[in-house]
Motif scaffolding. Sequence first.
Motif, PDB file in Angstrom:
ATOM      1  N   ARG A   1      -2.652  22.599  -9.613  1.00 12.88           N
ATOM      2  CA  ARG A   1      -2.474  21.892  -8.338  1.00 12.88           C
ATOM      3  C   ARG A   1      -2.883  22.712  -7.122  1.00 12.88           C
ATOM      4  NH1 ARG A   1      -1.522  16.419  -8.266  1.00 12.88           N
ATOM      5  NH2 ARG A   1      -0.196  15.813 -10.006  1.00 12.88           N
TER       6      ARG A   1
ATOM      7  N   PHE B   1      -7.138  13.150   0.672  1.00 10.87           N
ATOM      8  CA  PHE B   1      -7.397  12.733  -0.710  1.00 10.87           C
ATOM      9  C   PHE B   1      -8.603  13.438  -1.319  1.00 10.87           C
ATOM     10  CE2 PHE B   1      -5.478   9.391  -3.353  1.00 10.87           C
ATOM     11  CZ  PHE B   1      -4.256   9.347  -2.731  1.00 10.87           C
TER      12      PHE B   1
ATOM     13  N   PHE C   1       0.803  -1.224   0.000  1.00 13.42           N
ATOM     14  CA  PHE C   1       0.000   0.000   0.000  1.00 13.42           C
ATOM     15  C   PHE C   1       0.837   1.275   0.000  1.00 13.42           C
ATOM     16  CE2 PHE C   1      -2.797  -3.265   1.811  1.00 13.42           C
ATOM     17  CZ  PHE C   1      -3.910  -3.118   0.996  1.00 13.42           C
ATOM     18  N   LEU C   2       2.152   1.154  -0.183  1.00 17.49           N
ATOM     19  CA  LEU C   2       2.988   2.366  -0.156  1.00 17.49           C
ATOM     20  C   LEU C   2       2.600   3.295  -1.304  1.00 17.49           C
ATOM     21  CD1 LEU C   2       5.331   2.497  -2.588  1.00 17.49           C
ATOM     22  CD2 LEU C   2       6.322   0.682  -1.250  1.00 17.49           C
TER      23      LEU C   2
ATOM     24  N   LYS D   1      -8.056  16.586  -2.860  1.00 17.55           N
ATOM     25  CA  LYS D   1      -7.439  17.715  -3.528  1.00 17.55           C
ATOM     26  C   LYS D   1      -7.765  17.644  -5.021  1.00 17.55           C
ATOM     27  CE  LYS D   1      -4.220  20.945  -2.771  1.00 17.55           C
ATOM     28  NZ  LYS D   1      -3.073  21.594  -2.507  1.00 17.55           N
TER      29      LYS D   1
ATOM     30  N   GLU E   1       4.217   6.426  -3.723  1.00 18.35           N
ATOM     31  CA  GLU E   1       5.499   6.991  -4.114  1.00 18.35           C
ATOM     32  C   GLU E   1       5.650   8.396  -3.535  1.00 18.35           C
ATOM     33  OE1 GLU E   1       6.346   6.371  -8.312  1.00 18.35           O
ATOM     34  OE2 GLU E   1       5.472   4.378  -8.134  1.00 18.35           O
TER      35      GLU E   1
ATOM     36  N   PHE F   1       4.374  12.567 -11.710  1.00 13.79           N
ATOM     37  CA  PHE F   1       2.924  12.438 -11.471  1.00 13.79           C
ATOM     38  C   PHE F   1       2.504  12.976 -10.117  1.00 13.79           C
ATOM     39  CE2 PHE F   1       1.930   8.930  -8.521  1.00 13.79           C
ATOM     40  CZ  PHE F   1       3.155   8.317  -8.383  1.00 13.79           C
ATOM     41  N   LYS F   2       3.475  13.196  -9.224  1.00 13.54           N
ATOM     42  CA  LYS F   2       3.233  13.877  -7.952  1.00 13.54           C
ATOM     43  C   LYS F   2       4.572  14.374  -7.458  1.00 13.54           C
ATOM     44  CE  LYS F   2       2.656  11.203  -4.215  1.00 13.54           C
ATOM     45  NZ  LYS F   2       2.315  10.086  -3.289  1.00 13.54           N
TER      46      LYS F   2
ATOM     47  N   LYS G   1      -6.832  -5.026  -2.279  1.00 14.21           N
ATOM     48  CA  LYS G   1      -5.876  -4.107  -2.906  1.00 14.21           C
ATOM     49  C   LYS G   1      -6.548  -3.335  -4.044  1.00 14.21           C
ATOM     50  CE  LYS G   1      -2.353  -1.938  -4.250  1.00 14.21           C
ATOM     51  NZ  LYS G   1      -1.736  -0.851  -3.498  1.00 14.21           N
TER      52      LYS G   1
ATOM     53  N   SER H   1      -7.385  18.384  -8.885  1.00 16.01           N
ATOM     54  CA  SER H   1      -6.113  18.416  -9.607  1.00 16.01           C
ATOM     55  C   SER H   1      -6.365  18.275 -11.095  1.00 16.01           C
ATOM     56  CB  SER H   1      -5.225  17.270  -9.122  1.00 16.01           C
ATOM     57  OG  SER H   1      -5.784  16.029  -9.523  1.00 16.01           O
TER      58      SER H   1
ATOM     59  N   GLY I   1      -2.376  10.607 -11.649  1.00 16.34           N
ATOM     60  CA  GLY I   1      -1.436   9.868 -12.490  1.00 16.34           C
ATOM     61  C   GLY I   1      -0.844   8.738 -11.674  1.00 16.34           C
TER      62      GLY I   1
HETATM   63  C1  UDX Z   1      -1.282   4.957  -4.879  1.00 17.37           C
HETATM   64  C2  UDX Z   1      -1.905   4.611  -3.527  1.00 17.37           C
HETATM   65  O1  UDX Z   1      -2.036   5.806  -2.743  1.00 17.37           O
HETATM   66  C3  UDX Z   1      -1.052   3.589  -2.794  1.00 17.37           C
HETATM   67  O2  UDX Z   1      -1.677   3.207  -1.579  1.00 17.37           O
HETATM   68  C4  UDX Z   1      -0.881   2.385  -3.690  1.00 17.37           C
HETATM   69  O3  UDX Z   1      -0.041   1.421  -3.044  1.00 17.37           O
HETATM   70  C5  UDX Z   1      -0.277   2.776  -5.016  1.00 17.37           C
HETATM   71  O4  UDX Z   1      -1.104   3.786  -5.647  1.00 17.37           O
HETATM   72  P1  UDX Z   1       0.705   6.523  -5.697  1.00 17.37           P
HETATM   73  O5  UDX Z   1       0.083   6.357  -7.038  1.00 17.37           O
HETATM   74  O6  UDX Z   1       2.155   6.266  -5.552  1.00 17.37           O
HETATM   75  O7  UDX Z   1      -0.034   5.584  -4.625  1.00 17.37           O
HETATM   76  O8  UDX Z   1       0.458   8.036  -5.172  1.00 17.37           O
HETATM   77  P2  UDX Z   1      -0.842   8.801  -4.609  1.00 17.37           P
HETATM   78  O9  UDX Z   1      -0.395   9.661  -3.508  1.00 17.37           O
HETATM   79  O10 UDX Z   1      -1.941   7.882  -4.313  1.00 17.37           O
HETATM   80  O11 UDX Z   1      -1.233   9.764  -5.826  1.00 17.37           O
HETATM   81  C6  UDX Z   1      -1.753   9.269  -7.041  1.00 17.37           C
HETATM   82  C7  UDX Z   1      -2.185  10.412  -7.924  1.00 17.37           C
HETATM   83  O12 UDX Z   1      -3.352  11.049  -7.413  1.00 17.37           O
HETATM   84  C8  UDX Z   1      -1.147  11.523  -8.074  1.00 17.37           C
HETATM   85  O13 UDX Z   1      -1.105  11.963  -9.395  1.00 17.37           O
HETATM   86  C9  UDX Z   1      -1.663  12.595  -7.149  1.00 17.37           C
HETATM   87  O14 UDX Z   1      -1.224  13.876  -7.517  1.00 17.37           O
HETATM   88  C10 UDX Z   1      -3.157  12.443  -7.337  1.00 17.37           C
HETATM   89  N1  UDX Z   1      -3.940  12.985  -6.199  1.00 17.37           N
HETATM   90  C11 UDX Z   1      -3.795  12.456  -4.953  1.00 17.37           C
HETATM   91  C12 UDX Z   1      -4.854  14.006  -6.418  1.00 17.37           C
HETATM   92  O15 UDX Z   1      -5.005  14.481  -7.538  1.00 17.37           O
HETATM   93  N2  UDX Z   1      -5.588  14.473  -5.362  1.00 17.37           N
HETATM   94  C13 UDX Z   1      -5.472  13.976  -4.109  1.00 17.37           C
HETATM   95  O16 UDX Z   1      -6.164  14.444  -3.208  1.00 17.37           O
HETATM   96  C14 UDX Z   1      -4.534  12.923  -3.900  1.00 17.37           C
END
Ligand code: UDX
Length: 482
Positions: free
Chosen positions: A444, A265, A162-163, A267, A165, A338-339, A220, A269, A273
Amino acid sequence: GMSVKKICCIGAGYVGGPTCSVIAYKCPELQVTVVDVNPQRIAQWNSDELPIFEPSLDEVVKSCRGRNLFFSTDVDQAILEAELIFISVNTPTKNYGLGKGRAADLKFVESCARRIAEIAKSSKIVVEKSTVPVKAAESITNILKANVKPGIKYQVLSNPEFLAEGTAIGDLLNPDRVLIGGEQTSEGQEAVSALGWVYQHWVPREKIITMNTWSSELSKLAANAFLAQRISSINAMSAICEVTGADVSEVAHAIGTDSRIGNKFLKASIGFGGSCFQKDVLNLVYLCECLNLPEVAAYWQKVVDINDYQRRRFSNQIIQRLFNTVTSKTIAILGFAFKKDTGDTRESSAIYICQHLLEEGAHINIYDPKVKKEQILKDLSSRPEIFDSPDRLNELVTICPDAYTAAADSHALVICTEWDEFANLDYKKIYSHMLKPAFVFDGRLILDHNSLLDLGFHVEVIGKRLTRDISRVVRTPAAGST
Ligand code: UDX
Ligand code: NAD
């Protein structure tokens, strides 16, 4: 029971590398070997420049590499020695054949299972760490059992990761939960305990959740589907905000204070990605179709559809505001990952937005603090039909060493990634070097929009209307202060 002394992890990627580094760090008496078929990747793991950027990853790797953490291309040797094997290979969306564009491609997972069956001379616990459709563990079990040698036993567990990036090390050190799915037999439960024991070196017992294999596999996909759905939901609201005068940040705050909804979560955007959300939601959609549940499939498909819509909506907004044409104009793109806090660009919305602008013949200047030039050019050339000649990409795209260079002589500045440094730039200086009228598109919601307006920028943001008052736009900072 089976005691674990050596661990092998197949797949030295964004998951296998950090996960096994943390296991080695927290379990000094275990020997952890991460293997991969990609020799460059292994060489990088063994060098001073690791193949992925993650805050604190360097320190963790350096503290145990060569001690009880090893990176190697010798897949067979690591399989032979280990009692417990993680399969942490990529499971991308299939781009061919049955389920093309939706189903997860399990060929890498399957080839690991076949390799283990061929090589193993002792019993193994095989742990599915990759994200897979429900019942994948059953396929792995079938492959192992069909090729089993006398005296050897296999137990297959599901242990999804569940990590996220950018925060991988923190997430691994302090997880909300660790999920382990296994067979409901005494051998199955023994294997679950053996893997649980590894995590118990640093994870409190009550955070280690065990369940049947199928629930674990589905959990998952469900977790990522729920998270992606929240983003699509707030992004759908952002579209309403832009035409009504409501402010999406205020709406997010208002709903987030409801403890049943929660404030994370939410936000708005330019769309999510990353390598996981789209792939895993599509994986779920395909699974539903195969299970003859078309209504459920259509429900989750909309999460991806809204994401595509949000990206397109943002690009269209840029084009519209720039007087309906960006042809030969210069647009500065800040952020390509992507973030923030990652160099990963997989499925980054920035790729799509740049491609939309390139289709219109715009010149784009790109700056990202962590993404390499070669990676950006490779990502943008994924749709070669946009470019009428091979030189066209290099003609239209300039990769810049910093935000100021990117912004100089441009018509518009577009924030695609929420890197902290973008909030702290000298926007007065940037404004003075841009063409006028100078536009900022904050995809953003990280900038101070009122001070940008005061500097003279035209400001457009996701989920909020800003530059309505024309007197405000033409007002100079001096005239504005009394
Ligand atoms: C995600 C899950 O969070 C993680 O638990 C799983 O194991 C893998 O997929 P990740 O893709 O690495 O992790 O990053 P995450 O922080 O979830 O962001 C994913 C995308 O959503 C990014 O592009 C981020 O900018 C976007 N995002 C996130 C938003 O647009 N708004 C938000 O509020 C949160
Ligand atoms: P990745 O592409 O970064 O790494 C996978 C590695 O596996 C590659 O280096 C590849 O060379 C290697 N590999 C493929 N087949 C192999 C084989 N037969 N033998 C040895 N090595 C092989 O992928 P990733 O981002 O680490 O993702 C791995 C899995 O974890 C996926 O299923 C993904 O859905 C899941 N996951 C990813 C994240 C994330 O944030 N990236 C989070 C949770 C779960």
